[in-house]
Design an enzyme around this catalytic site. Structure first.
Site, PDB file in Angstrom:
ATOM      1  CB  THR A  92      35.878 -17.099  14.756  1.00 47.21           C
ATOM      2  OG1 THR A  92      36.615 -17.744  13.698  1.00 47.21           O
ATOM      3  CG2 THR A  92      35.266 -18.169  15.653  1.00 47.21           C
ATOM      4  CG  ASP A 216      36.405  -7.522   4.237  1.00 48.83           C
ATOM      5  OD1 ASP A 216      36.410  -8.677   4.676  1.00 48.83           O
ATOM      6  OD2 ASP A 216      35.380  -6.937   3.841  1.00 48.83           O
ATOM      7  CE  LYS A 220      33.709  -8.949   2.028  1.00 50.19           C
ATOM      8  NZ  LYS A 220      32.973  -7.720   2.365  1.00 50.19           N
TER       9      LYS A 220
END
Length: 359
Positions: A92, A216, A220
């Site tokens: 998910t 995003d 990371k």
């Protein structure tokens, strides 16, 4: 044969591809002495259970025989089966689902996550969960959190654990933004049209602003920093968002899509300002010595590795004391359901090698 049951949460692009890859690879698994089944698949509201593992008809079966569920009910059901090795696969993108991780681990589940949220929680919560894993002797694997199917997380972890001093990590961390800027550099198209194309190809998050805002990439970057045992939080990452303030996440996805052409003028001006041998790249950079974590838009020379990127490739430059000024470079496909799902499959195999068959 070592038997492993996978409980798959999330059957979107990555989850669906993962199921098919597991089904297709059964002979390969058996050659390795592994029996890998997916007896339970779930979306946010519905569960389909087939104790012997789902097969090629899983989509139709899910529609015909799926039932509403609560996570606690799934945990209780799994406990009745006395399966030896049970793994929760989180395919998910849900921040809410991560709240179930502790309960899952305490009830005998290992966890493999494509979802990045658990690794970007406040540092105290991040550390607390790792204590829970140790106490329960369970594994948590998440190679696909950075670089999809590329071995980035493991490389950073191995360098650090071997005593190598990593001084800097720099690169194009997002396959979706790599595709967007590579295409924008090469083709005479509006920026908004290229974003829409990336979305159609399944490269972006369901809400493209997660990519365009730098969120995003920031996640990371933080994940890699924490692999070096640096105690940063997400708010420590300096981020240059590509989303205009009036289209930020306070508006709906629909409103953003309706007004996405508002991005075009600024990016055309940026493109016009480039020299002939320059391209735009959206990068993440961790400078360990200067204590800087930054996500930014930069100009790169076309002949440089970052400037020469093609397609949806990601590229990570890892600078260490031993390598000196020449970085270790990891490059390859950085987006797409197929490579991400394959990375999750690789984590399943890695976990199978780690767990004791006689536990």
């Amino acid at each position: 044969m070592k038997k492993i049951q996978l409980i798959l949460f999330g059957i979107g692009n990555v989850g669906s591809t993962f199921i098919n890859q597991i089904i297709q690879a059964q002979k390969v698994f058996q050659q390795q002495g592994l029996e890998i089944e997916i007896p339970i698949i779930l979306n946010s509201s519905t569960a389909f259970i087939k104790d012997e593992g789902v097969d090629e008809n899983w989509k139709a079966n899910f529609v015909d025989f799926g039932l509403p569920y609560q996570v606690e009910e799934i945990i209780d059901y799994v406990k009745t089966k006395n399966w030896e090795h049970v793994v929760a696969i989180d395919a998910t993108a849900s921040s809410e689902f991560v709240n179930n991780y502790t309960n899952l681990v305490e009830n005998g589940f290992h966890i493999i996550a494509a979802n990045k949220v658990a690794n970007t929680l406040a540092y105290d919560d991040y550390e607390f969960f790792r204590e829970i894993l140790k106490e329960n002797k369970k594994q948590f694997l998440y190679e696909t959190n950075v670089g999809a199917g590329l071995p980035v997380v493991e490389t950073i972890k191995n360098l650090h654990q071997s005593g190598e001093k990593v001084t800097k990590i720099r690169g194009v961390f997002s396959g979706s933004l790599s595709y967007i800027f590579n295409t924008f550099s090469e083709e005479n198209k509006n920026f908004s049209d290229i974003v829409a194309l990336a979305e159609e190809k399944g490269f972006t998050e369901p809400d493209p602003r997660v990519d365009l805002s730098g969120t995003d990439v920031a996640r990371k970057l933080l994940i890699l920093a924490r692999e070096l045992q640096l105690t940063y939080n997400l708010e420590d990452v300096k981020v240059k968002s590509l989303v205009p303030a009036h289209l930020a996440e306070t508006t709906s996805v629909t409103t953003f899509q309706e007004n996405i052409t508002d991005l075009d003028e600024e990016f055309q001006l940026l493109k016009a300002d480039l020299n002939e041998n320059e391209v735009l790249r959206y990068i993440g950079e961790l400078d360990v010595e200067k204590e800087i974590l930054e996500v930014k838009l930069v100009k790169e020379q076309k002949e440089n590795p970052l400037g020469a990127l093609q397609g949806a490739d990601s590229l990570f430059e890892i600078y260490t004391e031993s390598y000196g000024n020449q970085p270790l470079v990891i490059q390859g496909a950085g987006a797409g359901a197929a490579v991400t799902a394959r990375g999750v499959v690789s984590d399943v195999i890695k976990l199978a090698e780690r767990i004791d068959c006689c536990n």
